[in-house]
Motif scaffolding. Structure first.
Motif, PDB file in Angstrom:
ATOM      1  N   ARG A  51      26.535 -36.905  26.704  1.00 34.06           N
ATOM      2  CA  ARG A  51      25.409 -37.820  26.502  1.00 34.06           C
ATOM      3  C   ARG A  51      24.390 -37.683  27.630  1.00 34.06           C
ATOM      4  O   ARG A  51      23.183 -37.614  27.396  1.00 34.06           O
ATOM      5  CB  ARG A  51      25.914 -39.266  26.408  1.00 34.06           C
ATOM      6  N   THR A  52      24.886 -37.608  28.863  1.00 32.60           N
ATOM      7  CA  THR A  52      23.992 -37.462  30.017  1.00 32.60           C
ATOM      8  C   THR A  52      23.211 -36.157  29.933  1.00 32.60           C
ATOM      9  O   THR A  52      21.998 -36.125  30.137  1.00 32.60           O
ATOM     10  CB  THR A  52      24.801 -37.507  31.325  1.00 32.60           C
ATOM     11  N   ALA A  53      23.920 -35.060  29.619  1.00 32.06           N
ATOM     12  CA  ALA A  53      23.260 -33.751  29.559  1.00 32.06           C
ATOM     13  C   ALA A  53      22.246 -33.690  28.418  1.00 32.06           C
ATOM     14  O   ALA A  53      21.123 -33.218  28.600  1.00 32.06           O
ATOM     15  CB  ALA A  53      24.309 -32.658  29.396  1.00 32.06           C
ATOM     16  N   LEU A  54      22.635 -34.157  27.235  1.00 27.49           N
ATOM     17  CA  LEU A  54      21.741 -34.050  26.082  1.00 27.49           C
ATOM     18  C   LEU A  54      20.523 -34.963  26.186  1.00 27.49           C
ATOM     19  O   LEU A  54      19.439 -34.612  25.721  1.00 27.49           O
ATOM     20  CB  LEU A  54      22.507 -34.346  24.794  1.00 27.49           C
ATOM     21  N   ASN A  55      20.695 -36.138  26.799  1.00 23.31           N
ATOM     22  CA  ASN A  55      19.559 -37.052  26.925  1.00 23.31           C
ATOM     23  C   ASN A  55      18.489 -36.524  27.870  1.00 23.31           C
ATOM     24  O   ASN A  55      17.353 -36.997  27.832  1.00 23.31           O
ATOM     25  CB  ASN A  55      20.023 -38.442  27.366  1.00 23.31           C
ATOM     26  N   THR A  56      18.835 -35.563  28.727  1.00 19.68           N
ATOM     27  CA  THR A  56      17.814 -34.958  29.586  1.00 19.68           C
ATOM     28  C   THR A  56      17.055 -33.845  28.871  1.00 19.68           C
ATOM     29  O   THR A  56      16.034 -33.383  29.355  1.00 19.68           O
ATOM     30  CB  THR A  56      18.438 -34.385  30.870  1.00 19.68           C
ATOM     31  N   LYS A  57      17.580 -33.393  27.708  1.00 19.77           N
ATOM     32  CA  LYS A  57      16.974 -32.256  27.008  1.00 19.77           C
ATOM     33  C   LYS A  57      16.316 -32.643  25.682  1.00 19.77           C
ATOM     34  O   LYS A  57      15.424 -31.959  25.217  1.00 19.77           O
ATOM     35  CB  LYS A  57      18.044 -31.197  26.701  1.00 19.77           C
ATOM     36  N   LEU A  58      16.815 -33.701  25.046  1.00 21.58           N
ATOM     37  CA  LEU A  58      16.362 -34.059  23.700  1.00 21.58           C
ATOM     38  C   LEU A  58      15.899 -35.507  23.653  1.00 21.58           C
ATOM     39  O   LEU A  58      16.194 -36.281  24.555  1.00 21.58           O
ATOM     40  CB  LEU A  58      17.516 -33.876  22.699  1.00 21.58           C
ATOM     41  N   ILE A  59      15.245 -35.840  22.560  1.00 22.04           N
ATOM     42  CA  ILE A  59      14.875 -37.241  22.372  1.00 22.04           C
ATOM     43  C   ILE A  59      16.164 -38.052  22.174  1.00 22.04           C
ATOM     44  O   ILE A  59      17.134 -37.535  21.603  1.00 22.04           O
ATOM     45  CB  ILE A  59      13.904 -37.421  21.189  1.00 22.04           C
ATOM     46  N   PRO A  60      16.222 -39.290  22.645  1.00 23.32           N
ATOM     47  CA  PRO A  60      17.478 -40.061  22.620  1.00 23.32           C
ATOM     48  C   PRO A  60      18.124 -40.180  21.239  1.00 23.32           C
ATOM     49  O   PRO A  60      19.342 -40.090  21.125  1.00 23.32           O
ATOM     50  CB  PRO A  60      17.057 -41.434  23.152  1.00 23.32           C
ATOM     51  N   ALA A  61      17.352 -40.367  20.192  1.00 26.45           N
ATOM     52  CA  ALA A  61      17.941 -40.522  18.854  1.00 26.45           C
ATOM     53  C   ALA A  61      18.724 -39.277  18.446  1.00 26.45           C
ATOM     54  O   ALA A  61      19.846 -39.361  17.946  1.00 26.45           O
ATOM     55  CB  ALA A  61      16.847 -40.819  17.840  1.00 26.45           C
ATOM     56  N   LEU A  62      18.141 -38.106  18.683  1.00 26.90           N
ATOM     57  CA  LEU A  62      18.817 -36.849  18.337  1.00 26.90           C
ATOM     58  C   LEU A  62      19.974 -36.575  19.289  1.00 26.90           C
ATOM     59  O   LEU A  62      21.049 -36.128  18.866  1.00 26.90           O
ATOM     60  CB  LEU A  62      17.811 -35.697  18.361  1.00 26.90           C
ATOM     61  N   ALA A  63      19.775 -36.841  20.566  1.00 32.71           N
ATOM     62  CA  ALA A  63      20.836 -36.604  21.551  1.00 32.71           C
ATOM     63  C   ALA A  63      22.074 -37.423  21.217  1.00 32.71           C
ATOM     64  O   ALA A  63      23.195 -36.901  21.235  1.00 32.71           O
ATOM     65  CB  ALA A  63      20.343 -36.939  22.954  1.00 32.71           C
ATOM     66  N   ASN A  64      21.894 -38.698  20.891  1.00 41.36           N
ATOM     67  CA  ASN A  64      23.032 -39.557  20.565  1.00 41.36           C
ATOM     68  C   ASN A  64      23.741 -39.103  19.299  1.00 41.36           C
ATOM     69  O   ASN A  64      24.950 -39.248  19.167  1.00 41.36           O
ATOM     70  CB  ASN A  64      22.588 -41.012  20.437  1.00 41.36           C
ATOM     71  N   GLN A  65      22.989 -38.517  18.368  1.00 46.45           N
ATOM     72  CA  GLN A  65      23.593 -38.002  17.139  1.00 46.45           C
ATOM     73  C   GLN A  65      24.446 -36.762  17.431  1.00 46.45           C
ATOM     74  O   GLN A  65      25.498 -36.572  16.825  1.00 46.45           O
ATOM     75  CB  GLN A  65      22.495 -37.651  16.136  1.00 46.45           C
ATOM     76  N   LEU A  66      24.005 -35.927  18.374  1.00 48.87           N
ATOM     77  CA  LEU A  66      24.696 -34.668  18.650  1.00 48.87           C
ATOM     78  C   LEU A  66      25.879 -34.801  19.611  1.00 48.87           C
ATOM     79  O   LEU A  66      26.719 -33.908  19.677  1.00 48.87           O
ATOM     80  CB  LEU A  66      23.696 -33.650  19.218  1.00 48.87           C
ATOM     81  N   VAL A  67      25.945 -35.894  20.378  1.00 44.71           N
ATOM     82  CA  VAL A  67      26.979 -36.044  21.408  1.00 44.71           C
ATOM     83  C   VAL A  67      28.378 -35.852  20.831  1.00 44.71           C
ATOM     84  O   VAL A  67      29.171 -35.057  21.317  1.00 44.71           O
ATOM     85  CB  VAL A  67      26.853 -37.421  22.107  1.00 44.71           C
TER      86      VAL A  67
END
Length: 199
Positions: A51-67
């Motif tokens: 979650r930490t890594a993806l939220n720095t790269k993607l928009i939060p909605a998409l990052a939370n979906q991919l975690v």
């Protein structure tokens, strides 16, 4: 490094700057070694890291979906006491689909259907053979040409290429007959090409 450039402009010798950077590196590693905390690597920790890594790269909605998908993908391929081979995870970009349509597939994804209309759409109690074998006429990897003095020589080369491909197909058929017993079926998935004649 910007500070190093400023020090050099102030006439500090580059050797002194490098020695200072090396000393800082050693002290940083020493501090991290003393400061680190041993944690049990479990799913909640992996989810938090992802979650930490993806939220720095993607928009939060998409990052939370991919975690969840990212962590599941890594856990599926993880084998005890061996490094994780991330080449076992494939990210496929589907045309006409958006990022929010992403999903995790635990298995094989085929980007096209069967190669012959007579092939079944559903199999049960099946042996699956996944290969990376060419079942088509090979093109040479270098730029080459064949010149024939007559049509018979050309036909001999075509026949030898066909025979080579047919021998590979026959080995697959023999393997299927060897493996499949009463009530079992066989599915063959190939990464490389298959000539229509092999079907």
């Amino acid at each position: 490094m910007k500070l190093s450039q400023r020090l050099i402009q102030e006439q500090v010798h580059p050797k002194i700057v490098v020695e200072g950077l090396e000393l800082a590196r050693k002290e940083s590693l020493k501090f991290l070694e003393e400061f680190k905390v041993k944690l049990e690597v479990d799913k909640p920790l992996l989810l938090s890291v992802a979650r930490t890594a993806l939220n720095t790269k993607l928009i939060p909605a998409l990052a939370n979906q991919l975690v969840e998908m990212v962590v599941d993908a890594v856990q599926v391929i993880q084998k005890p006491d061996t490094p994780i081979d991330l080449h076992m995870v494939e990210i496929m970009h589907m045309i006409h689909k958006g990022a929010s349509d992403s999903r995790m597939v635990r298995g094989i994804v085929m980007d096209h259907g069967s190669r012959h209309p007579g092939m079944p759409k559903r199999l049960e109690n099946v042996y699956i053979l996944a290969c990376n074998v060419s079942l088509e006429y090979e093109k040479t990897e270098v730029n080459s040409q064949f010149f024939f003095s007559n049509a018979e020589d050309r036909q001999k080369l075509a026949n030898s290429e066909r025979r080579f491909t047919e021998e590979r197909c026959q080995k697959l058929i023999d393997f299927k007959r060897q493996v499949c017993k009463e009530g079992r079926t066989f599915a063959f998935f190939n990464e490389k090409g298959i000539d229509p004649i092999c079907l």
